[in-house]
Design a protein around this motif. Structure first.
Motif, PDB file in Angstrom:
ATOM      1  N   GLY A   1    -133.654 -15.364 -94.528  1.00 39.93           N
ATOM      2  CA  GLY A   1    -134.407 -16.624 -94.641  1.00 39.93           C
ATOM      3  C   GLY A   1    -135.858 -16.385 -95.025  1.00 39.93           C
ATOM      4  O   GLY A   1    -136.403 -17.053 -95.910  1.00 39.93           O
TER       5      GLY A   1
ATOM      6  N   PHE B   1    -124.251 -27.343 -97.046  1.00 42.69           N
ATOM      7  CA  PHE B   1    -123.964 -25.915 -97.280  1.00 42.69           C
ATOM      8  C   PHE B   1    -122.753 -25.402 -96.496  1.00 42.69           C
ATOM      9  O   PHE B   1    -122.394 -24.231 -96.607  1.00 42.69           O
TER      10      PHE B   1
ATOM     11  N   THR C   1    -131.349 -30.330 -90.352  1.00 42.60           N
ATOM     12  CA  THR C   1    -130.331 -29.274 -90.241  1.00 42.60           C
ATOM     13  C   THR C   1    -128.898 -29.815 -90.328  1.00 42.60           C
ATOM     14  O   THR C   1    -128.072 -29.247 -91.054  1.00 42.60           O
TER      15      THR C   1
ATOM     16  N   VAL D   1    -131.181 -21.386 -94.871  1.00 45.28           N
ATOM     17  CA  VAL D   1    -132.015 -22.403 -95.527  1.00 45.28           C
ATOM     18  C   VAL D   1    -133.053 -22.948 -94.551  1.00 45.28           C
ATOM     19  O   VAL D   1    -134.228 -23.130 -94.905  1.00 45.28           O
TER      20      VAL D   1
ATOM     21  N   ALA E   1    -125.179 -19.978 -94.360  1.00 43.85           N
ATOM     22  CA  ALA E   1    -126.025 -20.607 -95.380  1.00 43.85           C
ATOM     23  C   ALA E   1    -127.028 -21.627 -94.817  1.00 43.85           C
ATOM     24  O   ALA E   1    -128.226 -21.524 -95.105  1.00 43.85           O
ATOM     25  N   PRO E   2    -126.590 -22.616 -94.021  1.00 47.26           N
ATOM     26  CA  PRO E   2    -127.575 -23.605 -93.553  1.00 47.26           C
ATOM     27  C   PRO E   2    -128.665 -22.978 -92.677  1.00 47.26           C
ATOM     28  O   PRO E   2    -129.813 -23.411 -92.709  1.00 47.26           O
TER      29      PRO E   2
ATOM     30  N   LEU F   1    -128.096 -30.259 -93.750  1.00 49.35           N
ATOM     31  CA  LEU F   1    -127.926 -28.978 -94.434  1.00 49.35           C
ATOM     32  C   LEU F   1    -126.533 -28.403 -94.175  1.00 49.35           C
ATOM     33  O   LEU F   1    -125.935 -27.774 -95.048  1.00 49.35           O
TER      34      LEU F   1
ATOM     35  N   ALA G   1    -135.691 -20.397 -94.177  1.00 47.77           N
ATOM     36  CA  ALA G   1    -136.502 -20.338 -95.402  1.00 47.77           C
ATOM     37  C   ALA G   1    -137.482 -21.505 -95.442  1.00 47.77           C
ATOM     38  O   ALA G   1    -138.653 -21.329 -95.793  1.00 47.77           O
ATOM     39  N   LEU G   2    -137.019 -22.688 -95.067  1.00 39.68           N
ATOM     40  CA  LEU G   2    -137.903 -23.862 -95.097  1.00 39.68           C
ATOM     41  C   LEU G   2    -139.053 -23.713 -94.104  1.00 39.68           C
ATOM     42  O   LEU G   2    -140.186 -24.087 -94.394  1.00 39.68           O
TER      43      LEU G   2
END
Lengths: 280, 279
Positions: free
Chosen positions: A89, A137, A130, A146, A142-143, A133, A149-150
Motif C-alpha cells: 500500500g 475490488f 472501504t 487500496v 486488493a481493497p 472498495l 495507499a489512499l
C-alpha cells in the motif's frame, strides 16, 4: 594546616597520565532513557492493578507475554500478512504521490488540476469508503492495499511538492546562469533538496500504513489473516491476551519502521541542519 | 561592428569588446518607482567594475538583468556582442550571489566542479578543480562538506566555482557582506589574484567604499535607478595592502563618498570628466 597539603601541586597534576574520556552514546545515558523507563514502570504497575481487579477489561501483562512466547508463529504469520499489505500500500500510495509531486512541481497546470482532488481525497474518511472498495475490488488483499495507499498518499504528495519547491533562490540563479536544463535542475537540485521533506513524509506514512492495513482488515469482510483480523476475531471471543499481544506486535512493527527511517535520515541527510549537532 | 579582442579564449557568441547597457528600464509590480530608470553603462572587457549606491538604487536589479535572470521592460543589453541569455547559454557567465548558494550534500570539490557537469552541450572546458581550490586556499578542504566550513570558506568555494569556467563575465552580488573584516580583506586579495590570472570582466556589487576602491578599475556610483557618476580608480596593480590604504586610495574613497552623498540626497551629478561610462 596549610592549604597546600590538601591541594595537589600543579606539577603533580601535570604528572598524571591524561585521562581518556570514553564517550557514551547519548541514547545509553540515563538522562535519555530513565524518564521513559520510570514512566513505563509506573504504567505497568497501574496496568497490573487494573488487570487484577477487572480481568475482563485488561489481561495481565504476564499473560500477554506468555501468549506471545507460546505461539510465535501465529503472530509472525499474521504480522507478515499485515506488513505485506502495508508495504504494498505504501509503495503504491507514496510512490504514486511522489511521481505526481514531480509532475506538479514541473507543470503548474497539473498542480492546479490535481491539488483540489487530492485535498478532497484527504478530508474524506477512508474508512467510510472501504465497504465500497470491497464491492469494487472484491474480497482479499486488493481493497486493503487500496485503503493503505489512499491513507499514505496525501502526506507524501504535500511534503514532496513542498520539498521540490523549496530550493533557495540563489542556487537556482546559479543554475540558470549556467543554462542548466529543467531535468538537470530537477536531478541535481530539486530532488536532493526535497529529500528531508520526503523522509519526513516517510516518517509519518510508514507507521500510518500499518494503521491503514489494520483498519482495512477490521472493515473489509472476508479477511483471512492479518493482525487486524486477529484482533477483531479475538475481541469477539473475549481473548484479550491475544488482542493485546497483537497490539504489541503492531507497536513493535511501527517502532521498527520509525527506526529504519531514522537510520535512513542519518545516512542520507548528514548535510542537513536537522542532523547537525546543535552545540556546534 | 564590434571587434573581437585577439588572444582571448574563444567563447561562442562572444565577439565584442565591452558591455553596453542603454536606456535600461525595469519596474516591479507594486513599486511606486522604477528599479532602473533609463540606465546607461559601458564596461570595457577585462575590467573590474564595482557598483555602489544606496539600498534600493537598482544595483542588484542591474546585476540580475546582466545575468539574464530578469528581463528589462525597456532598453538594450549587449554583453560582448551577445545578449545575456546567449552568454549564459555559452556558459560564459559566472555568478557569486550574496549567500554562497552551495549544494550542501556535495563536497567542496563537487561544488567547484559543478559548472563543468551542468549544460555539457555548451562544450565549454573548465579549469582544474585542484588549481582553483589551491587558488582560494582550500586544497585541504576538497573533501569537506559546506556545513563543515566557516562562512568565509564557503564564500571562497562559491568564488572558485564561479571561476571554474573561466567566465567572460563574472557577476558578484555583495559576496563578502556577511563576513568579518579580516576574512573580507583576505578574500579580496584572493579574488584579485584569481581575476588577474584569468582576465575576466567583473561587475561587483558592494556597499563598502573601501572594498570598491581596493578591487576596482572603476567605481560606478548609482543613484536610484540610474548611474550617478563613474569614478576611475588609478591605483597600480597588483595592489598590496599599502596601495589600498595609502593617500591616493583615501582620496579616491573620499571622492566616491562625496558622490554617494550626492546620490543619496538626490543631488545632480557634476559633468563627467570623460564622455564614456565605466572606463
Amino acid at each position: 594546616m596549610s592549604t597546600t597539603e590538601h591541594s595537589p601541586s600543579p606539577a603533580a597534576h601535570d604528572a598524571r597520565p591524561p585521562r581518556r574520556r570514553t564517550r557514551v552514546p547519548a541514547w545509553l545515558h540515563p538522562r535519555t532513557w530513565a524518564p521513559t523507563a520510570v514512566l513505563v514502570a509506573l504504567l505497568a504497575v497501574a496496568w497490573q492493578a487494573v488487570a487484577r481487579e477487572h480481568p475482563y477489561i485488561l489481561p495481565e501483562l504476564g499473560e500477554v507475554g506468555r501468549t506471545l512466547v507460546e505461539e510465535p508463529s501465529l503472530f509472525l504469520e499474521n504480522a507478515w500478512t499485515t506488513l505485506f499489505t502495508a508495504l504494498i500500500g505504501v509503495l503504491m500510495g507514496a510512490g504514486g504521490a511522489f511521481v505526481l509531486a514531480l509532475l506538479m512541481s514541473e507543470l503548474d497546470v497539473v498542480r492546479r488540476a490535481l491539488m483540489p482532488i487530492a485535498v478532497v481525497l484527504n478530508v474524506t474518511p477512508v474508512v467510510a469508503i472501504t465497504p465500497a472498495l470491497v464491492v469494487a475490488f472484491g474480497f482479499g488483499m486488493a481493497p486493503k492495499v487500496v485503503v493503505t495507499a489512499l491513507i499514505t498518499f496525501f502526506p507524501v504528495l504535500i511534503n514532496v511538492t513542498t520539498g521540490l519547491r523549496s530550493v533557495p533562490g540563489p542556487v537556482l540563479d546559479v543554475f540558470r546562469t549556467l543554462h542548466a536544463s529543467r531535468l538537470e535542475v530537477l536531478l541535481r537540485v530539486r530532488l536532493p533538496s526535497s529529500l528531508p521533506y520526503t523522509l519526513a513524509a516517510l516518517r509519518v506514512v510508514l507507521p500510518l500504513s500499518i494503521v491503514g492495513a489494520v483498519v482495512a482488515e477490521f472493515v473489509a469482510a472476508g479477511s483471512a489473516g492479518g493482525l487486524g483480523t486477529m484482533i477483531r476475531n479475538s475481541a469477539a471471543t473475549a481473548r484479550l491476551d491475544l488482542v493485546y499481544a497483537a497490539i504489541a506486535c503492531l507497536a513493535a512493527m511501527g517502532v521498527t519502521m520509525l527506526a529504519l527511517v531514522t537510520a535512513l535520515e542519518r545516512r542520507l541527510l548528514f548535510w542537513h541542519e536537522s542532523q547537525q549537532d546543535p552545540a556546534r | 561592428m564590434p571587434t573581437s579582442v585577439p588572444g582571448t579564449p574563444g567563447h561562442r557568441g562572444v565577439s565584442g569588446d565591452r558591455i553596453e547597457v542603454r536606456a535600461l528600464t525595469k519596474s516591479y509590480p507594486g513599486s511606486d518607482r522604477p528599479a532602473l530608470a533609463g540606465l546607461d553603462l559601458e564596461v570595457p572587457r577585462r575590467r573590474f567594475v564595482s557598483l555602489i549606491g544606496p539600498s534600493g538604487c537598482g544595483k542588484s536589479t542591474l546585476l540580475r538583468v546582466l545575468a539574464g535572470l530578469t528581463s528589462p521592460d525597456e532598453g538594450t543589453v549587449d554583453l560582448f556582442g551577445s545578449g545575456p541569455r546567449a552568454l549564459c547559454r555559452a556558459k560564459a557567465v559566472g555568478l557569486v550571489p550574496q549567500t554562497p548558494a552551495l549544494l550542501p550534500w556535495a563536497t567542496v570539490r563537487r561544488n567547484v566542479a559543478l559548472p563543468g557537469r551542468v549544460n555539457r552541450r555548451a562544450g565549454r572546458g573548465t579549469d582544474t578543480v585542484d588549481e582553483l581550490l589551491e587558488g582560494v586556499g582550500l586544497a585541504h578542504a576538497a573533501r569537506s562538506y559546506p556545513h563543515q566550513l566557516s562562512g568565509g570558506m564557503r564564500q571562497r568555494v562559491a568564488i572558485a566555482r564561479a571561476f571554474a569556467l573561466r567566465p567572460e563575465l563574472l557577476l558578484m552580488d555583495e559576496p563578502f557582506s556577511a563576513l568579518d573584516e579580516f576574512t573580507r580583506e583576505s578574500l579580496q586579495l584572493q579574488l584579485l589574484d584569481l581575476w588577474q590570472q584569468r582576465s575576466t570582466t567583473v561587475v561587483f556589487v558592494t556597499h563598502s567604499v573601501q572594498e570598491a576602491v581596493a578591487l576596482s578599475d572603476t567605481v560606478v556610483v548609482m543613484a536610484p535607478g540610474k548611474v550617478h557618476r563613474t569614478v576611475p580608480v588609478d591605483l597600480p596593480r597588483p595592489r598590496g595592502t599599502s596601495a589600498v590604504t595609502g593617500p591616493d586610495a583615501r582620496t579616491i574613497a573620499d571622492t566616491v563618498r562625496a558622490h554617494l552623498r550626492q546620490a543619496w540626497d538626490g543631488g545632480a551629478a557634476e559633468p563627467e570628466p570623460e564622455p564614456t561610462g565605466a572606463r
